[in-house]
Enzyme design. Structure first.
Site, PDB file in Angstrom:
ATOM      1  N   GLY A  10      45.157  38.868  53.921  1.00  0.00           N
ATOM      2  CA  GLY A  10      44.158  39.749  53.335  1.00  0.00           C
ATOM      3  C   GLY A  10      43.669  39.153  52.029  1.00  0.00           C
ATOM      4  O   GLY A  10      43.659  37.943  51.846  1.00  0.00           O
ATOM      5  N   CYS A  11      43.293  39.991  51.113  1.00  0.00           N
ATOM      6  CA  CYS A  11      42.767  39.558  49.824  1.00  0.00           C
ATOM      7  C   CYS A  11      43.819  38.763  49.046  1.00  0.00           C
ATOM      8  O   CYS A  11      44.962  39.196  48.921  1.00  0.00           O
ATOM      9  CB  CYS A  11      42.347  40.783  49.029  1.00  0.00           C
ATOM     10  SG  CYS A  11      41.776  40.413  47.365  1.00  0.00           S
ATOM     11  N   PHE A  12      43.412  37.624  48.524  1.00  0.00           N
ATOM     12  CA  PHE A  12      44.386  36.790  47.806  1.00  0.00           C
ATOM     13  C   PHE A  12      44.869  37.417  46.513  1.00  0.00           C
ATOM     14  O   PHE A  12      45.922  37.063  46.011  1.00  0.00           O
ATOM     15  CB  PHE A  12      43.915  35.363  47.596  1.00  0.00           C
ATOM     16  CG  PHE A  12      42.514  35.142  47.063  1.00  0.00           C
ATOM     17  CD1 PHE A  12      41.904  35.958  46.146  1.00  0.00           C
ATOM     18  CD2 PHE A  12      41.812  34.031  47.500  1.00  0.00           C
ATOM     19  CE1 PHE A  12      40.640  35.709  45.655  1.00  0.00           C
ATOM     20  CE2 PHE A  12      40.544  33.749  47.014  1.00  0.00           C
ATOM     21  CZ  PHE A  12      39.948  34.601  46.094  1.00  0.00           C
ATOM     22  N   TRP A  13      44.143  38.368  45.964  1.00  0.00           N
ATOM     23  CA  TRP A  13      44.598  39.025  44.740  1.00  0.00           C
ATOM     24  C   TRP A  13      45.929  39.739  44.988  1.00  0.00           C
ATOM     25  O   TRP A  13      46.802  39.761  44.122  1.00  0.00           O
ATOM     26  CB  TRP A  13      43.579  40.044  44.240  1.00  0.00           C
ATOM     27  CG  TRP A  13      42.246  39.490  43.858  1.00  0.00           C
ATOM     28  CD1 TRP A  13      41.936  38.198  43.511  1.00  0.00           C
ATOM     29  CD2 TRP A  13      41.036  40.227  43.778  1.00  0.00           C
ATOM     30  NE1 TRP A  13      40.602  38.094  43.229  1.00  0.00           N
ATOM     31  CE2 TRP A  13      40.020  39.323  43.383  1.00  0.00           C
ATOM     32  CE3 TRP A  13      40.692  41.549  44.009  1.00  0.00           C
ATOM     33  CZ2 TRP A  13      38.693  39.717  43.201  1.00  0.00           C
ATOM     34  CZ3 TRP A  13      39.368  41.943  43.838  1.00  0.00           C
ATOM     35  CH2 TRP A  13      38.393  41.033  43.427  1.00  0.00           C
TER      36      TRP A  13
END
Length: 174
Positions: A10-13
């Site tokens: 998913g989102c790398f954050w």
């Protein structure tokens, strides 16, 4: 000697925020892997036109944390059964993926996926591939959660994943 594994979930954050807090992890860099465009930019990757996944490249000391332990964390903090999606983030750029640097790492990842297969009500769709060219994300995406903890996405999506990590793996937290 440090080892490297690259993970997409998913989102790398989200992944960055969690793995920065793991004992034995010396560096976590957000970026892109698995696509066909050189030097992709965030806006291109978000449009889903480059073939890249948002990933984090993790450098770790295997004497402090094993790859098996890192993969345990990875599979708890994201859903490996949703194809090209994590929550409201939809597209191939948000796919579940493990990019390995060695055949030994690939074997550990294959074994982990096989061992966890019965734990889910749907098949694990995590892509397992040999690491390709890693493209670091633009600087504004590095340490994103630390810099923007009160940003609505961070509060709604990143923070719960971080809390899930701390709930399940407190002994592995820095």
């Amino acid at each position: 000697m440090l080892e490297t594994i690259t993970l997409g979930g998913g989102c790398f954050w989200c992944l960055e925020a969690v793995f920065q807090r793991v004992v034995g992890v010396s560096d976590v860099t957000s970026g892109y892997m698995g696509g066909y465009v050189d030097q992709p930019l965030y806006n291109q990757v978000c449009q889903g036109n480059t073939g890249h996944a948002e990933v984090v490249q993790i450098q770790f000391d295997p004497h402090q944390i094993t790859l098996n332990d890192l993969l345990d964390i990875f599979f708890v903090i994201h859903n490996p059964t949703t194809l090209n999606q994590q929550g409201h983030d939809v597209g191939t750029q948000y796919r579940s993926a493990i990019f390995t640097e060695s055949s030994a790492h690939a074997e550990v990842a294959r074994a982990k996926i096989a061992a966890l297969a019965g734990d889910y009500s749907a098949p694990i769709v995590t892509e397992l591939a040999t690491a390709a060219m890693f493209w670091p994300a633009e600087l504004e995406h590095h340490d994103y959660y630390r810099q923007h903890p009160n940003q609505p996405y961070c509060m709604a999506v990143v923070e719960p994943k971080l809390q899930k990590f701390l709930q399940h793996f407190a002994e592995k937290a820095k």
